[in-house]
Design a protein around this motif. Structure first.
Motif, mmCIF file in Angstrom:
data_model
loop_
_atom_site.group_PDB
_atom_site.id
_atom_site.type_symbol
_atom_site.label_atom_id
_atom_site.label_comp_id
_atom_site.label_asym_id
_atom_site.label_seq_id
_atom_site.Cartn_x
_atom_site.Cartn_y
_atom_site.Cartn_z
ATOM 1 N N VAL A 12 0.863 -1.183 0.000
ATOM 2 C CA VAL A 12 0.000 0.000 0.000
ATOM 3 C C VAL A 12 0.898 1.231 0.000
ATOM 4 C CG1 VAL A 12 -1.919 1.164 1.122
ATOM 5 C CG2 VAL A 12 -1.675 -1.322 1.340
ATOM 6 N N ILE A 13 0.711 2.090 -0.978
ATOM 7 C CA ILE A 13 1.618 3.221 -1.139
ATOM 8 C C ILE A 13 0.878 4.547 -0.996
ATOM 9 C CG2 ILE A 13 3.088 1.874 -2.684
ATOM 10 C CD1 ILE A 13 2.006 3.566 -5.024
ATOM 11 N N ASP A 14 1.638 5.565 -0.676
ATOM 12 C CA ASP A 14 1.140 6.937 -0.724
ATOM 13 C C ASP A 14 2.318 7.839 -1.038
ATOM 14 O OD1 ASP A 14 -1.246 8.860 0.009
ATOM 15 O OD2 ASP A 14 0.547 9.735 0.908
ATOM 16 N N GLY A 32 5.542 6.579 1.117
ATOM 17 C CA GLY A 32 5.344 5.637 2.209
ATOM 18 C C GLY A 32 4.813 4.335 1.647
ATOM 19 N N ILE A 33 5.324 3.220 2.133
ATOM 20 C CA ILE A 33 4.901 1.894 1.666
ATOM 21 C C ILE A 33 4.624 1.022 2.884
ATOM 22 C CG2 ILE A 33 5.512 -0.153 0.314
ATOM 23 C CD1 ILE A 33 7.442 1.593 -1.296
ATOM 24 N N VAL A 34 3.444 0.416 2.917
ATOM 25 C CA VAL A 34 3.056 -0.489 4.000
ATOM 26 C C VAL A 34 2.747 -1.852 3.390
ATOM 27 C CG1 VAL A 34 1.357 -0.980 5.806
ATOM 28 C CG2 VAL A 34 2.154 1.370 5.436
ATOM 29 N N HIS A 35 3.351 -2.898 3.928
ATOM 30 C CA HIS A 35 3.097 -4.258 3.454
ATOM 31 C C HIS A 35 1.985 -4.905 4.271
ATOM 32 C CE1 HIS A 35 7.295 -4.955 1.443
ATOM 33 N NE2 HIS A 35 6.496 -4.186 0.736
ATOM 34 N N GLU A 45 6.802 -1.759 6.980
ATOM 35 C CA GLU A 45 6.574 -0.383 6.526
ATOM 36 C C GLU A 45 7.909 0.242 6.164
ATOM 37 O OE1 GLU A 45 6.857 2.456 10.390
ATOM 38 O OE2 GLU A 45 4.906 1.482 10.115
ATOM 39 N N TRP A 46 7.838 1.249 5.325
ATOM 40 C CA TRP A 46 9.046 1.969 4.908
ATOM 41 C C TRP A 46 8.623 3.310 4.341
ATOM 42 C CZ3 TRP A 46 10.768 3.646 -0.008
ATOM 43 C CH2 TRP A 46 12.122 4.029 -0.077
ATOM 44 N N ALA A 160 -0.440 6.059 4.030
ATOM 45 C CA ALA A 160 -0.334 4.676 3.553
ATOM 46 C C ALA A 160 -0.914 3.712 4.584
ATOM 47 C CB ALA A 160 1.122 4.330 3.250
ATOM 48 N N HIS A 161 -0.662 3.964 5.864
ATOM 49 C CA HIS A 161 -1.248 3.120 6.914
ATOM 50 C C HIS A 161 -2.774 3.255 6.922
ATOM 51 C CE1 HIS A 161 1.701 0.929 9.271
ATOM 52 N NE2 HIS A 161 2.549 1.944 9.147
#
Length: 407
Positions: A12-14, A32-35, A45-46, A160-161
């Motif tokens: 999930v990106i933003d 932002g990237i959430v797996h 997350e990253w 993203a979260h």
């Protein structure tokens, strides 16, 4: 870790950007990237800020400062990290076409093709019509309807979260086979590029406060040698220009440290000049009549900005009363001076230009050596105008400071 050939889940990106259209040279400034696993549980997350090497656009919306961005990697330096976190997963976002368009554009600037395609991902905004019927489509309202917290909107990782929370909500409602199930199998076969040498560490907001010490601490310690009038005036003039907006930007701090080195001024010498400057300000306040609480507040603020002790303002007032210090050429705008504006400010640009004209100044469209002042939404702006102003030694102030100059 899923077995070989099994779906890996979701990424999930933003992104936060300088504007709305890559075709207008707008850039990504935070990602932002959430797996999520297949059940919607967060597994990683990253995020990082990204230096766009241009101005930051509507900072009043995303809240990202140029002081932080100067520590951030450019996209090319983290492209491999982005690929690593998207590869083999279904990409999701709230308004997925927007995020995909910008991320694809960043890769395209590198000459790199990716399989990013909003048709091959999950858009939590588009699916809200089915899973949150009647809810407005924006992220905040969708989260409110689904009972998902959203604290810190327009921070890429926070958003993203939030989108990941919506996706988890949709998965719970959809059951074991959500409508996009075929994409999960396809995602493992998408041809992602191999990008090496681009694993720079991510940088989060607030990094400037962590990494940039007070500029006085950066000035080398040397045997004390009080500056002669010429060197003192040169330093105090630049200091006065830096403090026009009651803020020392990172770029201004760099300039002061550099000038101190060129003038062979040590830390103790500069601290003495700072106290002299504060005493001149105190003398100016005394000359206007009884010192007010606002005067004392300003002196305390300047003392803090200069790295002086909390007692320095009182000492400066006492010194100015006993033995007024000679002044130096303070910065003043005069009728006919050229003023340039840069960045997205509160209020329309033409309104600011009108106010400048009414005060007798001349708004100008670009920086030349004849320009007297640059008004910037962010005093550390990375815009071409700001860079050229620094090259020419033109002071840069915030809109609030310029408004005070206008009276």
């Amino acid at each position: 870790m899923p077995a070989a050939g099994q779906p890996r889940g979701y990424a999930v990106i933003d992104v936060e950007t300088t504007g709305l259209r890559p075709s207008w040279n707008d850039r990504v400034i935070e990602i932002g990237i959430v797996h999520l696993d297949l059940a919607g549980e967060v597994t990683g997350e990253w995020s990082t800020l990204i230096n766009p090497e241009r101005d930051l656009g509507p900072q009043h919306i995303h809240g990202i400062t140029a002081a932080d961005i100067r520590h951030a990697p450019v996209f090319e330096e983290i492209a491999g990290s982005v690929v690593e976190r998207l590869e083999g997963r279904v990409v999701a976002a709230h308004n997925l076409p927007f995020d995909v368009r910008f991320v694809s554009h960043e890769f395209g600037r590198m000459g790199v093709e990716t399989p990013l395609d909003h048709a091959a991902g999950v858009c939590t905004m588009a699916w809200s019509a089915e899973f949150l019927p009647g809810a407005p489509r924006n992220l905040a309202d969708c989260c409110a309807r689904a009972g998902i917290p959203l604290n810190g909107h327009h921070d890429a990782l926070v958003d993203a979260h939030a989108a990941a929370g919506l996706l988890r909500h949709y998965l719970d409602l959809a059951g074991p086979r959500p409508p996009w199930t075929p994409l999960l199998g396809m995602s493992r076969s998408f041809p992602w590029p191999v990008i090496t040498g681009s694993g720079a560490a991510g940088v989060r907001r607030g990094v400037s406060a962590e990494r940039d010490p007070h500029f006085l601490a950066r000035i080398a310690e040397r045997p004390s040698c009080p500056a002669d009038p010429g060197r003192a005036a040169a330093y105090l003039t630049l200091l006065d220009e830096a403090l026009l907006d009651h803020h020392v930007s990172v770029a201004e701090a760099d300039a002061l440290v550099g000038l101190a080195a060129r003038l062979d001024l040590g830390r103790a010498d500069v601290a003495g000049l700072h106290l002299n400057y504060l005493t001149v300000l105190a003398g100016a306040a005394l000359a206007e009549g009884p010192v007010t609480e606002d005067d004392r507040h300003e002196l305390d603020l300047v003392a803090t900005l200069l790295g002086l002790s909390t007692e320095s303002a009182a000492r400066a007032l006492a010194d100015a009363s006993a033995s007024p210090r000679p002044g130096f050429a303070r910065f003043r705008l005069s009728p006919g001076d050229l003023v340039v504006f840069t960045g997205e400010m509160d209020g329309a640009r033409d309104e600011w230009e009108l106010r400048a004209r009414q005060a007798g100044y001349v708004p100008h469209g670009y920086i030349t050596k004849r320009v007297r002042l640059l008004v910037a939404a962010d005093p550390d702006s990375l815009s071409t105008k700001a860079r050229k102003a620094r090259d020419y030694g033109i002071p840069i102030v915030t809109p609030d400071a310029f408004a005070r100059m206008l009276g």
